[in-house]
Enzyme design. Sequence first.
Site, PDB file in Angstrom:
ATOM      1  N   LYS A  84       5.153 -13.383  26.429  1.00  0.00           N
ATOM      2  CA  LYS A  84       5.266 -13.665  27.865  1.00  0.00           C
ATOM      3  C   LYS A  84       3.904 -13.585  28.557  1.00  0.00           C
ATOM      4  O   LYS A  84       3.737 -14.072  29.674  1.00  0.00           O
ATOM      5  CB  LYS A  84       6.178 -12.636  28.546  1.00  0.00           C
ATOM      6  N   HIS A 230      15.945  -2.567  24.691  1.00  0.00           N
ATOM      7  CA  HIS A 230      15.615  -2.386  26.104  1.00  0.00           C
ATOM      8  C   HIS A 230      16.904  -1.860  26.748  1.00  0.00           C
ATOM      9  O   HIS A 230      17.947  -2.522  26.648  1.00  0.00           O
ATOM     10  CB  HIS A 230      15.282  -3.712  26.782  1.00  0.00           C
ATOM     11  N   GLU A 233      17.104  -0.672  32.454  1.00  0.00           N
ATOM     12  CA  GLU A 233      15.898  -0.875  33.264  1.00  0.00           C
ATOM     13  C   GLU A 233      16.325  -1.209  34.690  1.00  0.00           C
ATOM     14  O   GLU A 233      16.169  -2.320  35.170  1.00  0.00           O
ATOM     15  CB  GLU A 233      15.042  -2.003  32.660  1.00  0.00           C
ATOM     16  N   ASP A 331       4.042  -2.667  27.820  1.00  0.00           N
ATOM     17  CA  ASP A 331       5.054  -3.612  28.291  1.00  0.00           C
ATOM     18  C   ASP A 331       4.400  -4.948  28.659  1.00  0.00           C
ATOM     19  O   ASP A 331       3.612  -5.465  27.891  1.00  0.00           O
ATOM     20  CB  ASP A 331       5.878  -3.015  29.436  1.00  0.00           C
ATOM     21  N   ASN A 332       4.634  -5.459  29.848  1.00  0.00           N
ATOM     22  CA  ASN A 332       4.213  -6.823  30.173  1.00  0.00           C
ATOM     23  C   ASN A 332       2.779  -6.883  30.696  1.00  0.00           C
ATOM     24  O   ASN A 332       2.260  -5.903  31.226  1.00  0.00           O
ATOM     25  CB  ASN A 332       5.167  -7.407  31.212  1.00  0.00           C
TER      26      ASN A 332
HETATM   27 ZN   LIG Z   1       9.865  -4.694  27.538  1.00  0.00          ZN
END
Ligand SMILES: [Zn+2]
Length: 436
Positions: A84, A230, A233, A331-332
């Site tokens: 991503k 995941h 969240e 993470d991102n």
């Molecule tokens: Zn993640």
Amino acid sequence: MTIELPSSGWYVLANARLHASLTSANLGPADADGFVLADLAIAEGAVSGIAPKTEGRPVPPRSVDLAGRIVMPCFVDCHTHLDKGHIWPRRGNPDGSFPGALEAVGADRAANWSAADVEARMEFGLKSAFAHGTKAIRTHLDSIHPQETISWPVFQALRERWAGRIELQASSLIGIDGVRDGAFFDALADRVAEAGGILGAVTYMVPNLGDLLDTVFRAAIERGLDLDFHADETDDVNAASLKRIAEKAIEHRFEGRILVGHCCSLARQPGDDVLDTLDKVAQAGLAVVSLPMCNMYLQDRRHDGTTPRWRGVTLLHEMKARGIPVAVASDNTRDPFYAYGDLDMLEVYRMATRTIHFDHPVADWPKTVAATPADVMRLDGTGRIAVGAPADLVIFRGRSWTELLSRPESDRIVLRDGARSDATLPDYAELDPILR
Ligand SMILES: [Zn+2]
């Protein structure tokens, strides 16, 4: 930093400040911050000796005096989304919310994620992480059909190309509802197994969650796969899939390793529920990774002109106290789930220190970016400084936690196999051709 390292032969990193939690050598009593001063001998790319600094002992020959600078093992980043990464210039998040992120990524994936596009962005992320001093990464790969046919071969090619620099792992990522399509999920699990990957999903409180988890556990057991979820969240107190995962792990007597990311809602639930969940997580042997930067960005995002009131992170202190292995990770990076980030694990540790209070005392929190994620990823011996282990080290300018965590440490020195790495951060312009 003006530190000259010999270009060949053995040498000693003298007066290196090591954290007791990150070395297996017995170096005597640590100071109040957990540090010990030591001389590290480096030969043939490995740490060949670690000796505590003692008053009056002569400086060893071929010494490079670090004057008390902190030396850490290279980082291990066990939860990322390289596939991503860096799409932000092409597709941002209109309102900074979780649903906004899901929708934006979905649209960008459908429109743009060819093999060349995914590869260019993953390569950029790997270059950044490598320059910052990371040596192992687990990435999730969006595996909703047909993306799995594109991204998994890219991952396999990149893992080979980066072998010896970054140990790359991948976990499949689909919403748990995707498991309902039995033929698709079986084929995906086969693909993951063939690629040497980890089986993963995002758990939501959907109908028949227990049955869907059964399917996931059975698929993993049949193929000998580890699991990576995941979970929860969200700030919704009804999101309690962490507990369900733990219960299923116990029920299936799962013998592989399970990593669960996020678990944000746990911090919002009533005390009794939380204690029951933590007991089960400990009993099931789950490891938990918190993603403080992404959590701060997405959780408690408000659109009514008011200010966020909670930090979004899960209960790492309570977990660690129960012996649950805990890690923090990137993470991102520069995508709709997190507009910033560069896969710099020192930044992650700095943010975790501020957000989750990894200080006063620092205790063994440094393990969360090195030894613990290495164990979760089955990288034995990685993430700690030990005799016989490769000399994969990061030398910082800081000599204390307050010095280390107050500056970006952009001039840190990364050693790989005992030699200074000349890797630099990739220029953002490298991505211009695919992001235009
Ligand atoms: Zn993640």
